[in-house]
Design an enzyme around this catalytic site. Structure first.
Site, PDB file in Angstrom:
ATOM      1  N   GLU A 120       0.894  -1.147   0.000  1.00 47.52           N
ATOM      2  CA  GLU A 120       0.000   0.000   0.000  1.00 47.52           C
ATOM      3  C   GLU A 120       0.928   1.190   0.000  1.00 47.52           C
ATOM      4  OE1 GLU A 120      -2.921   0.099   3.219  1.00 47.52           O
ATOM      5  OE2 GLU A 120      -2.862   2.255   2.860  1.00 47.52           O
TER       6      GLU A 120
ATOM      7  N   CYS B 234      -3.921   6.849   5.247  1.00 48.61           N
ATOM      8  CA  CYS B 234      -3.818   6.338   3.871  1.00 48.61           C
ATOM      9  C   CYS B 234      -4.940   6.913   3.015  1.00 48.61           C
ATOM     10  CB  CYS B 234      -3.924   4.824   3.807  1.00 48.61           C
ATOM     11  SG  CYS B 234      -3.593   3.960   5.334  1.00 48.61           S
TER      12      CYS B 234
END
Lengths: 510, 510
Positions: free
Chosen positions: B263, B300
């Site tokens: 990620e 994120c």
């Protein structure tokens, strides 16, 4: 291959039309049995054709998103019907281009398998079993698998129907999952590919799917192939072929995070335990010779490496296989390139310490190689294990003769990923411990663990795994055969958070 | 960081023992609010520690294969209990190491989320819902998902519990799917990580799982990290962090065909349609400022890019957000490195044509950056779209003001992959066409499409997708949050062909 007038060659299919290619050169297929050029001429496309194809496929995505699964199903079924209608022409053409036999190979096995795959993919498109919808009403959150985007498909030389880039499993599943396709023919069988693409095109027009749903190019030069793999308009790349080409394309796709599904290399180890040798060595030798020479060893799941425990009985089996190899006709290889690569690969195995039992040289008829059996000790294998597990695609087999269980486990422990791994064991239950030792080493290294039969033969079943760890494929989670699982390669996970019903994909609306 | 006596620093956990690291250097975490070194000293390991960890994890695979799901579940649950028992110590430590607030962030949100994830993973280990067994008795063929092998986990700086390499979603799911773990701490919060690992270790010993089930290193130098990623003993690599580090690790893993779940980067575009602006612009400005500054923009799924249609009302919203940004305290960033990167990223956006609305410089308190709002026209964005969509991790927001629907679609059409994409639209149904135009451009580019709420907040739900196309992650088919789907990252497809019942994994035997 100098640039020539593109009127001299067959058109490509891009953006809903058969059109003159923008050619950098032309080529003809070669009759593998005679070495003569066949008459039809095909274009090697310039990058401009790939560019057009990418734009057409990218624009098709938006249209395809709103089309019902039943329309994809109708196309795939009608395509399967069309293939059956012109089966004899297809079979005769494929036989000429590949030297593989019309009967039983094409007529009884590969062509029915191909239409079966198309129809199974049609059913999956219809029943949407590949989509795995999840609805969480508490969080007003929904997820589902969706088409990944344009799929480039480069098919292999060895299955002109069942793995063809316009008719094989990759094509059927990419389309069934709702993706546009950019297919590149294998240059060894362009006319088979053209006839298939024409059948697909007729079905496409009749089905009402967008006419940009698939594109066909016949050839791209190496640099343009690599450029295609790193183009961000692609959703995924599907490749079946050599490790060298696959790894190069994979590196480009990886660089831009495009999922790459490659089937690249597999020596399909066959381990014959001492109990099986003692019990039925002769029968196993028969099976091994038949499997190893099937299609002149040009199957993805051909056995390439056989592990035996040192003994007189093992020597007798090895000897029996070698005798069968010597007594069998040397089949035509698919192309002169395949023969050259096989000769190079066998020479490299010998250089790395393998001894010749029989064969290991070009044979008399055009484009054939002597049926080849090599051998090496377990110790010798372990010394040069990277070199000695390199695939020799074609009719060559390497025996590894080990001194005992520990050495066998060490040999298996250094193997890279393979599509299959096979264990023959005694049927009386006396070598289960040895079986478990061997299975424990093989399991993490193979996609399919087989007992007591040869690896050639890949059933079309939802339970099939035609996949495995690298370098067998590019990702060990996915399979190229087995519907609906094989559709999932061409999907991405999509999630809808707080999206009202009327804006949701139908499958997620309540 | 010169080599020092390893007695001066905390031990690493490898091969079933807390042992002195083989150190190339030592480090201390830094209090982000003051810039002072904290007292505990941790080792930067030499490659020799990674080598030991790889061997221990590889040997654990064989043992873990025969262990029941209920044992993994027992470990994960007991670990969650241990975390709760020492919650206050963990929270105080994490607060000191990250400058994120104990309340509500750690005590009410992140810590309960972490124990919840561990318990959900425990349930999945027990019910085996991740395994998807398929039994085809006609062909005597069976397939099932199996553990992929040792999983290396590099956790991020921004979630010291929920994404920690020894307690977060990657750890919980890798273990629940039966894999040994090699965890590397994030050097910004080593003591939080050590306390978690100690809690995990106690649970592990009590559970009876092999003591090699997980290893903990605190730091590796860059070259050794890359070397680890290309080690063939690994089954998969899980990474959460910067795009630069993620892409470098991914390239190494890709080279050897090891699945890489990273990620890496996401600007989480938020598109506010004119109808929504007109209807409730002020409320949206509130939501946006709150979401963008939450955790000082270090989530994120923080919004980094906002698309508005040029109008006076849009200007008023932009202005309201800027006022809120200016009026809000500038939160501490996680590390000095985060602040330096943010300053560099903001400068690069300005160099590429973004104008400063407010902020864009270091703030007064230690390790803070002014809450920053930038703007650019749609035309300006399209001219330098690669540079202008680079992530600026932290409290910075870029508005793109477009001239109309077409320009909006073009702006969205050049975006790379993102974790989320959000659309605010009027609730009276008058701009559904515009919604569909925008959604059609966003959908293929994001893992989660959100309507009418901000992207921060990632529900732990089976329907969640915390994933998306590259560069948001390494593969668009998988999610890092959402059980059981997130376990599937750490699996390979295994098939058993003609294998008798007594040799099959239990889940496949009849």
């Amino acid at each position: 291959m100098p640039a020539q007038d593109n009127a001299q060659c067959h058109p490509v299919l891009i953006d809903g039309a058969w059109r003159s290619a923008q050619v950098s050169g032309m080529f003809r297929a070669v009759d593998p049995k005679r070495g003569d050029d066949l008459s039809d001429q095909y274009p090697m496309s310039k990058w401009a054709d790939a560019e057009l194809a990418l734009n057409a496929a990218a624009s098709a995505c938006t249209q395809l998103r709103d089309i019902e699964g039943s329309s994809f199903a109708a196309f795939l079924r009608s395509y399967a019907d069309n293939i059956e209608s012109r089966a004899e022409q297809l079979i005769a053409t494929a036989e000429k281009e590949t030297a593989l036999p019309a009967e039983p190979r094409f007529r009884s096995v590969e062509l029915p398998r191909t239409t079966n795959q198309l129809r199974l993919a049609a059913s999956a498109a219809e029943d949407q079993s590949w989509r795995s919808p999840i609805i969480d009403t508490d969080n007003n959150l929904r997820s589902v698998l969706e088409p990944v985007g344009p799929v480039a498909i480069f098919g292999p030389n060895n299955f002109p129907f069942a793995f063809n880039s316009v008719s094989g499993g990759d094509f059927a599943t990419a389309i069934a999952a709702g993706n546009p396709v950019i297919a590149k023919a294998h240059p060894a069988h362009p006319t088979t590919t053209r006839l298939l693409a024409e059948s697909a095109w007729e079905a496409l027009v009749a089905s009402g799917l967008p006419d940009t749903s698939f594109q066909l190019l016949y050839a791209l030069d190496r640099d343009d192939g690599l450029r295609l793999a790193q183009d961000r308009r692609l959703g995924a790349f599907a490749f079946t072929g050599s490790r060298e080409a696959g790894v190069a394309l994979k590196a480009e796709a990886d660089r831009v995070g495009t999922p790459f599904f490659g089937e690249m290399s597999s020596i399909n180890p066959v381990v014959i335990l001492p109990g099986a040798i003692a019990e039925r060595g002769e029968a196993i030798a028969d099976e091994l010779a038949m499997s190893g020479l099937m299609g002149t060893g040009q199957f993805c799941t051909s056995p390439g490496l056989v592990v035996l425990w040192m003994s007189d009985t093992s020597e007798a089996v090895l000897d029996a296989v070698a005798r069968k190899y010597q007594a069998s006709p040397c089949g035509s290889l698919l192309t002169a390139g395949v023969r050259d690569n096989l000769a190079t690969s066998v020479a490299a195995l010998i250089e790395a310490g393998a001894e010749i039992v029989c064969g290991a040289g070009n044979a008399e008829p055009h484009n054939t190689f002597k049926n080849t059996v090599l051998r090496v000790s377990g110790e010798g294998f372990l010394e040069r294990s990277e070199d000695l597990q390199a695939e020799a695609f074609g009719n060559a087999l390497l025996f590894v003769v080990v001194r005992g269980d520990d050495e066998a486990a060490r040999v298996l422990g250094v193997l890279g990923g393979n599509l299959t791994g096979t264990i023959y064991a005694s049927t009386d239950g006396t070598e289960e411990d040895r079986y478990h030792l061997v299975a424990s080493a093989l399991r993490p290294r193979v996609g399919r663990l087989i007992n007591d039969k040869m690896p050639t033969g890949v059933a079309v079943s939802p339970a099939m795994n035609h996949g495995g760890p690298f370098p067998a494929t590019g990702h060990p989670h996915f399979t190229a055969v087995g519907i609906p699982a094989s559709l999932r390669r061409f999907t991405r996970l999509a999630c809808y958070d707080n999206v009202p019903d009327h804006r949701l994909p139908k499958i997620l609306a309540l």
